[in-house]
Scaffold this active site. Structure first.
Site, mmCIF file in Angstrom:
data_model
loop_
_atom_site.group_PDB
_atom_site.id
_atom_site.type_symbol
_atom_site.label_atom_id
_atom_site.label_comp_id
_atom_site.label_asym_id
_atom_site.label_seq_id
_atom_site.Cartn_x
_atom_site.Cartn_y
_atom_site.Cartn_z
ATOM 1 N N SER A 162 0.851 -1.188 0.000
ATOM 2 C CA SER A 162 0.000 0.000 0.000
ATOM 3 C C SER A 162 0.885 1.236 0.000
ATOM 4 O O SER A 162 1.908 1.276 0.696
ATOM 5 C CB SER A 162 -0.902 0.017 1.243
ATOM 6 O OG SER A 162 -1.540 1.277 1.394
ATOM 7 N N TYR A 209 -4.944 0.218 9.911
ATOM 8 C CA TYR A 209 -4.669 -0.400 8.608
ATOM 9 C C TYR A 209 -3.301 0.026 8.099
ATOM 10 O O TYR A 209 -2.501 -0.802 7.647
ATOM 11 C CB TYR A 209 -5.760 -0.013 7.617
ATOM 12 C CG TYR A 209 -5.520 -0.500 6.209
ATOM 13 C CD1 TYR A 209 -5.667 -1.841 5.885
ATOM 14 C CD2 TYR A 209 -5.150 0.382 5.191
ATOM 15 C CE1 TYR A 209 -5.450 -2.304 4.595
ATOM 16 C CE2 TYR A 209 -4.933 -0.064 3.892
ATOM 17 C CZ TYR A 209 -5.078 -1.408 3.602
ATOM 18 O OH TYR A 209 -4.860 -1.865 2.325
#
Length: 332
Positions: free
Chosen positions: A143, A157
């Site tokens: 990510s 997250y």
């Protein structure tokens, strides 16, 4: 020649699209997901229908990354049916949104369990096989949040994905002498085409949420809208799938270490380029540059690897329609 591939979290989003793209590219793909006879039964049916319609080898397998027993059983199924396993794709993940303070330590640990420990469970199941055959690819879906711009309310997250990225980087060096290659595909924010936000969790403890809502009212809606505005109109999750296919189809030993697919261009690529270059330079300084690329035993020691001048050691590649910041070797 087609490869045997297992990809986790392949019921929807990046995983489902990538599994289909890899199957179209001629590979035997196991789309791994949990609860295949329950809530994901319809997704199993959809995968079977897709395979029949497009005449590709797309299969499903029950795999819950939260359970070592489930992971072991899934890997045994793949090895039994396909006879081999060449590529492992760590894609399963879970997102939560909300004020960081509102999450209990147990809730943070649960996010970490899915996004980080789940990859370790799968690695412990597959790496003995990959090490024995002295060949393979471990591909991590990261990510841009690990090094790029990060909006608030996504801390659990983001922290978990950063931990997963660190794990991937360490594994890359530790697997190199087993001739196992590592690549990290780094998607940016895609506000459509995935179920991250729709299926994401929220803090169960709501007592502190009103205090934040008073000062940050509608924050997540604002973030989603502004991220969507930053992305080109043609940004699509298929770009991530295409990047995964290109990495898998690149000859062994010449795959890029990291590939960014970031429509919003949040700055992660620039930071990663520096970090990966420093990693390569440091390993070279201490005589471990052979760990920058996969190889068979016998190529250890100074200057055995490709060092900092190769995209494997210190470079990043932009995939998709964004601005390219480094010269990409012609082979990729």
């Amino acid at each position: 020649m087609g490869k045997a591939i297992v990809i986790t979290g392949a019921g929807s989003g990046f995983g489902a699209v990538a599994a289909r793209a890899l199957a179209r590219s001629g590979h035997t793909v196991y789309a791994a997901m949990r609860d295949t006879t329950g809530r994901n039964a319809s997704r199993v049916t959809e995968a079977e229908a897709y395979a029949a319609e497009h005449h590709v080898d797309l299969r499903t397998v029950e795999l819950d990354v939260l359970s070592q027993e489930s992971v072991d059983a899934a890997v045994n199924t793949v090895l039994s049916e396909a006879g081999s396993l060449d590529v492992v794709i760590h894609n399963a993940g879970h997102m939560v949104t909300g004020p960081t303070e509102a999450f209990t330590p147990e809730e943070l640990a649960a996010v970490y369990d899915t996004n980080v420990l789940g990859t370790q469970r799968l690695n412990r199941a597959v790496l003995p096989h990959l090490r024995a055959q002295r060949h393979g690819l471990v591909l991590w879906i990261g990510s841009t949040s690990t090094r790029g711009g990060t909006p608030p309310y996504l801390a659990p997250y983001f922290a978990a994905k950063a931990a997963m990225d660190s794990l991937a980087v360490s594994y890359a060096a530790e697997l190199a002498r087993f001739n196992i290659e590592t690549s990290i595909v780094v998607p940016g924010a895609f506000t459509s085409g995935t179920h991250h936000f729709a299926t994401g969790g929220h803090p169960s403890e709501q007592t502190v949420v009103p205090a934040y809502e008073a000062r940050y009212a509608g924050l997540m809606d604002q973030v989603s809208e502004r991220l969507a505005a930053l992305a080109p109109a043609d940004a699509d999750v298929s770009q991530v799938a295409d990047a995964i296919v290109r990495v898998v189809d690149t000859p062994h030993g010449s795959r890029p270490f990291r590939v960014h697919v970031d429509p919003a261009n949040d700055g992660s690529e620039e930071v990663s380029e520096v970090a990966d270059r420093i990693r390569a330079a440091f390993l070279t300084r201490i005589g471990l540059d052979d760990l920058l690329a996969p190889h068979t035993v016998g190529r250890t020691g100074p200057r055995a690897g490709r060092g900092t001048g190769d995209v494997r050691g210190g470079g990043t590649v932009r995939s998709g329609r964004g601005r390219r910041r480094r010269r990409v070797p012609r082979r990729w």
